[in-house]
Design a protein around this motif. Sequence first.
Motif, mmCIF file in Angstrom:
data_model
loop_
_atom_site.group_PDB
_atom_site.id
_atom_site.type_symbol
_atom_site.label_atom_id
_atom_site.label_comp_id
_atom_site.label_asym_id
_atom_site.label_seq_id
_atom_site.Cartn_x
_atom_site.Cartn_y
_atom_site.Cartn_z
ATOM 1 N N MET A 162 -3.285 33.254 -27.987
ATOM 2 C CA MET A 162 -3.388 32.006 -27.286
ATOM 3 C C MET A 162 -2.774 32.212 -25.924
ATOM 4 O O MET A 162 -1.784 32.905 -25.825
ATOM 5 N N PRO A 163 -3.255 31.682 -24.909
ATOM 6 C CA PRO A 163 -4.548 31.021 -24.754
ATOM 7 C C PRO A 163 -5.721 32.013 -24.740
ATOM 8 O O PRO A 163 -5.570 33.154 -24.321
ATOM 9 N N GLN A 164 -6.843 31.510 -25.179
ATOM 10 C CA GLN A 164 -8.101 32.243 -25.115
ATOM 11 C C GLN A 164 -8.907 31.623 -23.975
ATOM 12 O O GLN A 164 -9.217 30.429 -24.012
ATOM 13 N N ILE A 165 -9.233 32.410 -22.969
ATOM 14 C CA ILE A 165 -9.861 31.891 -21.751
ATOM 15 C C ILE A 165 -11.167 32.636 -21.516
ATOM 16 O O ILE A 165 -11.215 33.865 -21.577
ATOM 17 N N THR A 166 -12.220 31.890 -21.236
ATOM 18 C CA THR A 166 -13.492 32.488 -20.856
ATOM 19 C C THR A 166 -13.892 31.913 -19.507
ATOM 20 O O THR A 166 -13.945 30.693 -19.338
ATOM 21 N N ALA B 163 0.448 36.501 -24.388
ATOM 22 C CA ALA B 163 -0.551 35.873 -25.253
ATOM 23 C C ALA B 163 -1.828 35.492 -24.509
ATOM 24 O O ALA B 163 -2.840 35.190 -25.137
ATOM 25 N N CYS B 164 -1.806 35.498 -23.196
ATOM 26 C CA CYS B 164 -2.966 35.066 -22.404
ATOM 27 C C CYS B 164 -4.040 36.149 -22.387
ATOM 28 O O CYS B 164 -3.752 37.312 -22.114
ATOM 29 N N LYS B 165 -5.262 35.747 -22.687
ATOM 30 C CA LYS B 165 -6.406 36.666 -22.706
ATOM 31 C C LYS B 165 -7.582 36.008 -22.006
ATOM 32 O O LYS B 165 -7.943 34.887 -22.344
ATOM 33 N N THR B 166 -8.170 36.700 -21.042
ATOM 34 C CA THR B 166 -9.321 36.154 -20.317
ATOM 35 C C THR B 166 -10.498 37.113 -20.411
ATOM 36 O O THR B 166 -10.350 38.315 -20.199
ATOM 37 N N ARG B 167 -11.641 36.541 -20.721
ATOM 38 C CA ARG B 167 -12.910 37.255 -20.686
ATOM 39 C C ARG B 167 -13.703 36.697 -19.508
ATOM 40 O O ARG B 167 -13.828 35.485 -19.365
ATOM 41 N N ASP C 196 -13.608 27.885 -19.922
ATOM 42 C CA ASP C 196 -13.345 27.357 -21.262
ATOM 43 C C ASP C 196 -11.984 27.904 -21.668
ATOM 44 O O ASP C 196 -11.816 29.119 -21.786
ATOM 45 N N LEU C 197 -11.019 27.017 -21.830
ATOM 46 C CA LEU C 197 -9.640 27.424 -22.060
ATOM 47 C C LEU C 197 -9.162 26.805 -23.366
ATOM 48 O O LEU C 197 -9.122 25.585 -23.490
ATOM 49 N N ARG C 198 -8.850 27.640 -24.342
ATOM 50 C CA ARG C 198 -8.400 27.183 -25.661
ATOM 51 C C ARG C 198 -6.918 27.487 -25.816
ATOM 52 O O ARG C 198 -6.487 28.624 -25.607
ATOM 53 N N ILE C 199 -6.157 26.454 -26.169
ATOM 54 C CA ILE C 199 -4.721 26.595 -26.382
ATOM 55 C C ILE C 199 -4.377 26.122 -27.790
ATOM 56 O O ILE C 199 -5.119 25.333 -28.382
ATOM 57 N N LEU C 200 -3.256 26.602 -28.314
ATOM 58 C CA LEU C 200 -2.840 26.181 -29.650
ATOM 59 C C LEU C 200 -2.619 24.678 -29.688
ATOM 60 O O LEU C 200 -2.079 24.093 -28.747
ATOM 61 N N SER C 201 -3.036 24.059 -30.766
ATOM 62 C CA SER C 201 -2.875 22.624 -30.931
ATOM 63 C C SER C 201 -1.399 22.247 -30.884
ATOM 64 O O SER C 201 -0.526 23.081 -31.097
ATOM 65 N N GLY C 202 -1.137 20.997 -30.587
ATOM 66 C CA GLY C 202 0.231 20.503 -30.509
ATOM 67 C C GLY C 202 0.636 20.119 -29.096
ATOM 68 O O GLY C 202 1.668 19.491 -28.899
ATOM 69 N N ARG C 203 -0.170 20.485 -28.103
ATOM 70 C CA ARG C 203 0.119 20.074 -26.728
ATOM 71 C C ARG C 203 -0.302 18.621 -26.554
ATOM 72 O O ARG C 203 -1.256 18.156 -27.173
ATOM 73 N N ASP D 129 -6.831 25.559 -33.516
ATOM 74 C CA ASP D 129 -6.125 24.965 -34.650
ATOM 75 C C ASP D 129 -5.049 25.926 -35.145
ATOM 76 O O ASP D 129 -5.340 27.019 -35.617
ATOM 77 N N ARG D 130 -3.781 25.518 -35.011
ATOM 78 C CA ARG D 130 -2.647 26.375 -35.401
ATOM 79 C C ARG D 130 -2.760 26.881 -36.837
ATOM 80 O O ARG D 130 -2.415 28.020 -37.130
ATOM 81 N N ASP D 131 -3.243 26.026 -37.730
ATOM 82 C CA ASP D 131 -3.325 26.402 -39.135
ATOM 83 C C ASP D 131 -4.408 27.442 -39.406
ATOM 84 O O ASP D 131 -4.354 28.142 -40.415
ATOM 85 N N ASN D 132 -5.381 27.545 -38.506
ATOM 86 C CA ASN D 132 -6.506 28.438 -38.754
ATOM 87 C C ASN D 132 -6.622 29.596 -37.770
ATOM 88 O O ASN D 132 -7.507 30.426 -37.924
ATOM 89 N N TYR D 133 -5.749 29.659 -36.786
ATOM 90 C CA TYR D 133 -5.792 30.741 -35.795
ATOM 91 C C TYR D 133 -4.945 31.910 -36.294
ATOM 92 O O TYR D 133 -3.797 31.724 -36.725
ATOM 93 N N ARG D 134 -5.489 33.098 -36.231
ATOM 94 C CA ARG D 134 -4.781 34.302 -36.642
ATOM 95 C C ARG D 134 -4.827 35.317 -35.522
ATOM 96 O O ARG D 134 -5.851 35.462 -34.844
#
Length: 119
Positions: free
Chosen positions: A1-5, A38-42, A64-71, A108-113
């Motif tokens: 996290m974050p996953q950035i495209t 943790a930052c990754k950009t494609r 498209d920027l995906r961050i862990l839930s809870g923010r 989703d924190r519960d489903n991200y690995r």
Amino acid sequence: MPQITLEHSTHFDATDWRALALEIHRLCVDVVGATLPACKTRIVRCENLIIANGAPDQAMVHCDLRILSGRTQEQKTALGEAVQAALLAGLAPYDGSSQISVEIGNLDRDNYRKTATGG
């Protein structure tokens, strides 16, 4: 996290995409408390796309920027606005019509690995 495209049309080939990605990483750290490792950009160059009426001068960039839930919504809004400003400042000049967009979504924190190895 974050996953950035970062997806872009060929109109923005002259953009320094590495510098722009690193600026977005910094914003993720500063605005939502992500860790830099943790930052990754494609970066995806889109040669085949159709925008609006299909005219070849139509250009686009989408982040498209995906961050862990809870923010909070406020954090996500602030990040989206900061990334939008960074894109507008960092893109190579283009005289035609363009659409520059940003979407902040949740991982989703519960489903991200993730497994990280090495130093």
